[in-house]
Write a protein that holds these residues in place. Structure first.
Motif, PDB file in Angstrom:
ATOM      1  N   MET A   1     101.787  24.990  14.744  1.00 36.44           N
ATOM      2  CA  MET A   1     101.842  24.177  13.524  1.00 36.44           C
ATOM      3  C   MET A   1     103.293  23.740  13.283  1.00 36.44           C
ATOM      4  O   MET A   1     104.100  24.468  12.700  1.00 36.44           O
ATOM      5  CB  MET A   1     101.307  24.970  12.335  1.00 36.44           C
ATOM      6  N   SER A   2     103.602  22.513  13.737  1.00 31.98           N
ATOM      7  CA  SER A   2     104.998  22.047  13.688  1.00 31.98           C
ATOM      8  C   SER A   2     105.499  21.805  12.266  1.00 31.98           C
ATOM      9  O   SER A   2     106.694  21.946  11.993  1.00 31.98           O
ATOM     10  CB  SER A   2     105.143  20.767  14.511  1.00 31.98           C
TER      11      SER A   2
ATOM     12  N   TRP B   1      94.438  26.481  15.372  1.00 27.02           N
ATOM     13  CA  TRP B   1      93.798  27.656  15.968  1.00 27.02           C
ATOM     14  C   TRP B   1      94.898  28.533  16.575  1.00 27.02           C
ATOM     15  O   TRP B   1      95.238  28.423  17.749  1.00 27.02           O
ATOM     16  CB  TRP B   1      92.803  27.250  17.051  1.00 27.02           C
ATOM     17  N   ILE B   2      95.449  29.380  15.772  1.00 29.56           N
ATOM     18  CA  ILE B   2      96.619  30.164  16.187  1.00 29.56           C
ATOM     19  C   ILE B   2      96.242  31.167  17.270  1.00 29.56           C
ATOM     20  O   ILE B   2      96.957  31.322  18.257  1.00 29.56           O
ATOM     21  CB  ILE B   2      97.240  30.861  14.967  1.00 29.56           C
ATOM     22  N   ASP B   3      95.142  31.847  17.095  1.00 31.40           N
ATOM     23  CA  ASP B   3      94.625  32.679  18.189  1.00 31.40           C
ATOM     24  C   ASP B   3      93.135  32.937  18.001  1.00 31.40           C
ATOM     25  O   ASP B   3      92.583  32.743  16.909  1.00 31.40           O
ATOM     26  CB  ASP B   3      95.411  33.993  18.356  1.00 31.40           C
ATOM     27  N   VAL B   4      92.501  33.326  19.082  1.00 34.39           N
ATOM     28  CA  VAL B   4      91.079  33.720  19.074  1.00 34.39           C
ATOM     29  C   VAL B   4      91.002  35.126  19.649  1.00 34.39           C
ATOM     30  O   VAL B   4      91.588  35.411  20.690  1.00 34.39           O
ATOM     31  CB  VAL B   4      90.227  32.760  19.939  1.00 34.39           C
ATOM     32  N   HIS B   5      90.305  36.011  18.950  1.00 36.52           N
ATOM     33  CA  HIS B   5      90.197  37.381  19.435  1.00 36.52           C
ATOM     34  C   HIS B   5      88.852  37.983  19.041  1.00 36.52           C
ATOM     35  O   HIS B   5      88.067  37.363  18.335  1.00 36.52           O
ATOM     36  CB  HIS B   5      91.352  38.247  18.904  1.00 36.52           C
TER      37      HIS B   5
ATOM     38  N   ARG C   1      86.055  23.333   8.125  1.00 30.22           N
ATOM     39  CA  ARG C   1      86.151  22.224   9.070  1.00 30.22           C
ATOM     40  C   ARG C   1      86.609  22.708  10.448  1.00 30.22           C
ATOM     41  O   ARG C   1      86.055  22.296  11.472  1.00 30.22           O
ATOM     42  CB  ARG C   1      87.132  21.177   8.529  1.00 30.22           C
ATOM     43  N   GLU C   2      87.601  23.571  10.481  1.00 28.47           N
ATOM     44  CA  GLU C   2      88.089  24.074  11.766  1.00 28.47           C
ATOM     45  C   GLU C   2      87.027  24.907  12.481  1.00 28.47           C
ATOM     46  O   GLU C   2      86.828  24.778  13.697  1.00 28.47           O
ATOM     47  CB  GLU C   2      89.360  24.913  11.555  1.00 28.47           C
ATOM     48  N   ILE C   3      86.323  25.745  11.736  1.00 17.76           N
ATOM     49  CA  ILE C   3      85.280  26.575  12.339  1.00 17.76           C
ATOM     50  C   ILE C   3      84.143  25.709  12.865  1.00 17.76           C
ATOM     51  O   ILE C   3      83.606  25.947  13.958  1.00 17.76           O
ATOM     52  CB  ILE C   3      84.758  27.601  11.308  1.00 17.76           C
ATOM     53  N   SER C   4      83.778  24.672  12.114  1.00 19.76           N
ATOM     54  CA  SER C   4      82.710  23.764  12.548  1.00 19.76           C
ATOM     55  C   SER C   4      83.110  23.021  13.817  1.00 19.76           C
ATOM     56  O   SER C   4      82.276  22.772  14.703  1.00 19.76           O
ATOM     57  CB  SER C   4      82.391  22.759  11.440  1.00 19.76           C
ATOM     58  N   GLN C   5      84.394  22.688  13.945  1.00 22.12           N
ATOM     59  CA  GLN C   5      84.863  22.000  15.144  1.00 22.12           C
ATOM     60  C   GLN C   5      84.778  22.904  16.369  1.00 22.12           C
ATOM     61  O   GLN C   5      84.458  22.445  17.471  1.00 22.12           O
ATOM     62  CB  GLN C   5      86.305  21.522  14.929  1.00 22.12           C
ATOM     63  N   ILE C   6      85.048  24.190  16.183  1.00 13.17           N
ATOM     64  CA  ILE C   6      84.921  25.139  17.294  1.00 13.17           C
ATOM     65  C   ILE C   6      83.462  25.243  17.735  1.00 13.17           C
ATOM     66  O   ILE C   6      83.148  25.211  18.933  1.00 13.17           O
ATOM     67  CB  ILE C   6      85.467  26.521  16.887  1.00 13.17           C
ATOM     68  N   ASP C   7      82.572  25.359  16.759  1.00 17.35           N
ATOM     69  CA  ASP C   7      81.136  25.449  17.058  1.00 17.35           C
ATOM     70  C   ASP C   7      80.678  24.206  17.817  1.00 17.35           C
ATOM     71  O   ASP C   7      79.989  24.297  18.857  1.00 17.35           O
ATOM     72  CB  ASP C   7      80.364  25.589  15.741  1.00 17.35           C
TER      73      ASP C   7
ATOM     74  N   ASP D   1      80.177  35.868  18.897  1.00 15.05           N
ATOM     75  CA  ASP D   1      80.955  36.287  17.738  1.00 15.05           C
ATOM     76  C   ASP D   1      82.431  36.229  18.105  1.00 15.05           C
ATOM     77  O   ASP D   1      82.811  36.602  19.219  1.00 15.05           O
ATOM     78  CB  ASP D   1      80.620  37.732  17.328  1.00 15.05           C
ATOM     79  N   CYS D   2      83.267  35.780  17.187  1.00 13.64           N
ATOM     80  CA  CYS D   2      84.703  35.825  17.442  1.00 13.64           C
ATOM     81  C   CYS D   2      85.475  35.720  16.126  1.00 13.64           C
ATOM     82  O   CYS D   2      84.922  35.341  15.093  1.00 13.64           O
ATOM     83  CB  CYS D   2      85.137  34.707  18.396  1.00 13.64           C
ATOM     84  N   HIS D   3      86.745  36.072  16.179  1.00 13.69           N
ATOM     85  CA  HIS D   3      87.670  35.902  15.064  1.00 13.69           C
ATOM     86  C   HIS D   3      88.650  34.800  15.442  1.00 13.69           C
ATOM     87  O   HIS D   3      89.149  34.766  16.579  1.00 13.69           O
ATOM     88  CB  HIS D   3      88.440  37.189  14.783  1.00 13.69           C
ATOM     89  N   VAL D   4      88.961  33.920  14.503  1.00 16.94           N
ATOM     90  CA  VAL D   4      89.936  32.861  14.719  1.00 16.94           C
ATOM     91  C   VAL D   4      91.020  32.970  13.650  1.00 16.94           C
ATOM     92  O   VAL D   4      90.715  33.016  12.458  1.00 16.94           O
ATOM     93  CB  VAL D   4      89.281  31.464  14.657  1.00 16.94           C
TER      94      VAL D   4
END
Length: 328
Positions: free
Chosen positions: A295-296, A225-229, A259-265, A243-246
């Motif tokens: 992200m290393s 999740w690099i940023d949320v805006h 998968r990442e979006i579902s984890q945020i929800d 509503d948001c942008h990730v």
């Protein structure tokens, strides 16, 4: 019967009984101040009736014509209640101003004072109950009705103090003066209710909800999740929409993005934040994101990690990636 319906039925029944008690107090005393309180009780009954209907309507399931549900009616109910309070306050001010110039005799103030005092205490108990249930159920209508009853409590308290002063000093015109002051307070309360309901109808963002969401995301952020805006919130009765942008790594495939979006929800809805329906838009990262990306083992990193950008409400509500905010 749901908790919200039970609460509004109790409020309506109590409002009717207290209205009758206040008019009895007015008829035995002839006091303008008591008439002021009784007139506001009429508003309580009308507003309570409308609030009952709005609670009933807001609990109806979504349909084809109302894909977001019927919750907005609660803001409309609060708006109507605010307007009724405003009108009652203005009428009270005009009538009391007339009686201030042409005073009339009042009597049996002790009995009237006792009745108004008891009704004020009952309103306080019911008002606090409605606000408690309203906050728990996220009901704008119940909170507005509770605030209205608390206002009635404050006006009753002021009137009781005024009636005691009249009995002590025997200055009759104090009755109308107290009524005018109470009228202005009622107008102010009506304005606040109306202002808040208009904000809800106009989809003003709930900044408290934004703060809750941002805190959960910041404390549980994942490396991708690099940023949320562009985070926005809306309320439809007891339901919340976010509503948001990730920003995610651009090389993620659709399954990884989902998968990442579902984890945020799941995180938002299981971390103490109010239940909400989320609409999340995934943005691909850009080389300019590298200096704050965690992200290393990124295969396409163009620049070394320098510093994490702490997510705050002021940052995430902007419709731009964080490198555009010039925070570093």
């Amino acid at each position: 019967m749901t908790v919200k319906k039970k609460a509004i039925v109790i409020s309506l029944a109590v409002s009717i009984l207290l209205m009758l008690a206040k008019f009895v107090a007015f008829f035995i005393t002839g006091s303008n101040a008591i008439l002021t309180d009784a007139a506001e009780s009429i508003v309580n009954v009308i507003a309570g009736s409308f609030a009952f209907y709005s609670i009933y309507l807001s609990t109806q399931p979504r349909d084809e014509n109302h894909p977001y549900g019927h919750g907005k009616v609660e803001f409309f109910s609060a708006f109507v209640e605010g307007i009724l309070i405003l009108i009652a306050g203005v009428i009270i001010i005009f009538k009391s101003s007339y009686n201030l110039i042409y005073p009339h005799v009042v009597g049996k103030l002790l009995e009237g004072t006792l009745i108004i005092g008891v009704t004020g205490l009952v309103n306080m108990v019911v008002g606090l109950y409605l606000i408690k249930v309203g906050k728990k159920e996220h009901s704008v209508t119940l909170q507005a009705d509770g605030a209205h009853l608390l206002t009635d409590t404050y006006t009753s308290a002021g009137i009781v103090v005024g009636l005691i002063l009249i009995q002590v000093t025997n200055i009759i015109w104090l009755d109308s003066l107290i009524s005018i002051l109470v009228g202005f307070y009622i107008v102010y309360t009506g304005y606040k209710l109306t202002r808040g309901s208009v904000g809800g109808l106009m989809d003003e963002s709930d900044f408290t909800l934004v703060e809750e969401v941002v805190e959960v995301l910041q404390n549980n952020r994942h490396n991708p999740w690099i940023d949320v805006h562009n985070l926005r919130t809306q309320q439809y009765g007891p339901e919340f929409h976010i509503d948001c942008h990730v920003t995610l790594p651009y090389y993620f495939d659709l399954n990884q993005v989902h998968r990442e979006i579902s984890q945020i929800d799941e995180l938002i809805n299981k971390s103490g934040v109010r239940k909400a329906e989320l609409f999340i838009h995934a943005d691909p990262c850009l080389p300019k994101c590298c200096h704050y990306c965690h992200m290393s083992k990124c295969p396409v990193r163009a620049e070394a990690f320098k510093k994490e950008i702490v997510w705050t409400p002021e940052i995430v509500i902007k419709n731009k990636k964080h490198f555009e905010n010039e925070l570093l």
